[in-house]
Design a protein around this motif. Structure first.
Motif, PDB file in Angstrom:
ATOM      1  N   TYR A  59       1.129  -1.703  -0.076  1.00 60.10           N
ATOM      2  CA  TYR A  59      -0.093  -0.203   0.141  1.00 60.10           C
ATOM      3  C   TYR A  59       0.860   1.282  -0.161  1.00 60.10           C
ATOM      4  N   GLU A  88     -13.010  11.385  -4.242  1.00 59.02           N
ATOM      5  CA  GLU A  88     -12.506  10.455  -4.401  1.00 59.02           C
ATOM      6  C   GLU A  88     -11.517  11.287  -3.562  1.00 59.02           C
ATOM      7  N   VAL A  93      -7.675  13.786  -6.527  1.00 54.35           N
ATOM      8  CA  VAL A  93      -7.021  13.067  -7.215  1.00 54.35           C
ATOM      9  C   VAL A  93      -7.377  13.172  -9.010  1.00 54.35           C
ATOM     10  N   ASN A 112      -3.554   9.494 -12.144  1.00 61.89           N
ATOM     11  CA  ASN A 112      -3.292   8.047 -11.352  1.00 61.89           C
ATOM     12  C   ASN A 112      -2.585   9.096  -9.854  1.00 61.89           C
ATOM     13  N   TYR A 138       6.111   3.250  -7.599  1.00 63.66           N
ATOM     14  CA  TYR A 138       4.944   4.169  -6.878  1.00 63.66           C
ATOM     15  C   TYR A 138       6.226   5.012  -6.114  1.00 63.66           C
ATOM     16  N   ARG A 163      -5.246   7.076   4.298  1.00 66.64           N
ATOM     17  CA  ARG A 163      -6.118   6.412   2.833  1.00 66.64           C
ATOM     18  C   ARG A 163      -4.922   5.348   2.778  1.00 66.64           C
ATOM     19  N   ILE A 218      -3.649   2.800  -0.525  1.00 68.44           N
ATOM     20  CA  ILE A 218      -4.373   2.564  -1.851  1.00 68.44           C
ATOM     21  C   ILE A 218      -3.452   1.571  -2.364  1.00 68.44           C
ATOM     22  N   ASP A 219      -3.714   0.408  -2.881  1.00 73.93           N
ATOM     23  CA  ASP A 219      -3.113  -0.819  -3.074  1.00 73.93           C
ATOM     24  C   ASP A 219      -2.343  -0.242  -4.250  1.00 73.93           C
ATOM     25  N   GLY A 275      -5.123  -0.268  -7.556  1.00 74.25           N
ATOM     26  CA  GLY A 275      -5.392   1.243  -7.350  1.00 74.25           C
ATOM     27  C   GLY A 275      -6.589   1.460  -6.459  1.00 74.25           C
ATOM     28  N   LYS A 276      -6.820   0.394  -6.152  1.00 78.84           N
ATOM     29  CA  LYS A 276      -8.272   0.249  -4.837  1.00 78.84           C
ATOM     30  C   LYS A 276      -7.786   0.648  -3.964  1.00 78.84           C
ATOM     31  N   TYR A 277      -8.427   1.213  -2.659  1.00 76.35           N
ATOM     32  CA  TYR A 277      -8.135   2.530  -1.200  1.00 76.35           C
ATOM     33  C   TYR A 277      -9.126   2.078  -0.530  1.00 76.35           C
ATOM     34  N   THR A 294     -10.237   4.020   3.305  1.00 77.99           N
ATOM     35  CA  THR A 294     -10.254   5.730   3.382  1.00 77.99           C
ATOM     36  C   THR A 294     -10.462   5.483   4.808  1.00 77.99           C
TER      37      THR A 294
END
Length: 237
Positions: free
Chosen positions: A30, A54, A79, A82, A136, A219, A221-222, A226-228, A230
């Motif tokens: 993450y 987002e 956001v 990306n 990342y 947050r 974020i994977d 991209g899933k996250y 919060t």
């Protein structure tokens, strides 16, 4: 390199002001970010974080107590594709709008300066996370007055490529309490990142000084998907 304990670092500072934390989880899964706000005045303390698409925005908890919205009501998180932008003011919108026009993080911030709140001249701190194809990296910026002088702005950007597992950085507005408030100095502090999102959120929130803390956003974020997830914590209920 020995990491600074984020918990102990926050507990040792009675008034870091507003702060941005960015790093990588210990399992390297993450991208981690957090943003917190603190306040000494009624106007600063009269806020909550609320979801906004987002991202998030600040909102007056009691509209009747809102005396000046100019520096306290803004969108700290937005956001853009990306990229995730995290700041302590309305420069979030500046970065979002100019990067959407193909300018860089640094170019966007060239159009801004520190806050006009004499005699503190609060720094504008900003962060950006970029995740693409499982890669990342992140950057942090601070715009601050030169030794408290309103006619001179110091601009510093710190970019971090291929962050290490379980490590991150924190940057915040003030070195501590005071009158006027002393601006943050030096590079962002290298700190350890540990635990899942709930454990991390609890640790940060409990480490902030009780009287002055206002709100916290976290947050995870994977990096692959991209899933996250919060978390938002507000002192005002």
């Amino acid at each position: 390199m020995e990491l600074t304990s984020l918990e102990q670092y926050l507990k040792a500072n009675a008034y870091p002001g507003r702060g941005i934390i960015i790093g990588l989880s210990a399992d390297q899964r993450y991208a981690v970010t957090a943003y917190f706000i603190m306040g000494r005045s009624v106007n600063s303390r009269n806020r909550v974080f609320v979801k906004d698409g987002e991202g998030i925005r600040t909102k007056a908890h009691d509209p009747a107590k809102l005396s000046d919205p100019s520096l306290v009501i803004y969108a700290p998180v937005r956001v853009l594709g990306n990229k995730m932008i995290v700041t302590n003011g309305d420069q979030t919108d500046t970065i979002y709008e100019l990067m959407d026009k193909q300018q860089t993080f640094e170019q966007a911030l060239r159009t801004r300066t520190f806050e006009p709140d004499a005699p503190n001249y609060t720094p504008r701190i900003s962060g950006i996370l970029h995740i693409e194809s499982g890669v990342y990296n992140y950057a942090m910026s601070i715009l601050k007055s030169n030794a408290g002088r309103p006619d001179s702005c110091c601009r510093q950007t710190f970019a971090y490529e291929q962050p290490f597992a379980g490590e991150g950085h924190i940057i915040h507005t003030y070195q501590g309490d005071g009158d006027p408030l002393p601006s943050f100095a030096g590079e962002p502090v290298c700190i350890g990142i540990s635990g899942d999102i709930d454990a991390f959120t609890d640790m940060v929130w409990s480490s902030l000084q009780e009287e002055n803390k206002v709100s916290l956003f976290v947050r995870f974020i994977d990096i692959e998907t991209g899933k996250y997830e919060t978390r938002i914590v507000n002192k005002n209920k």
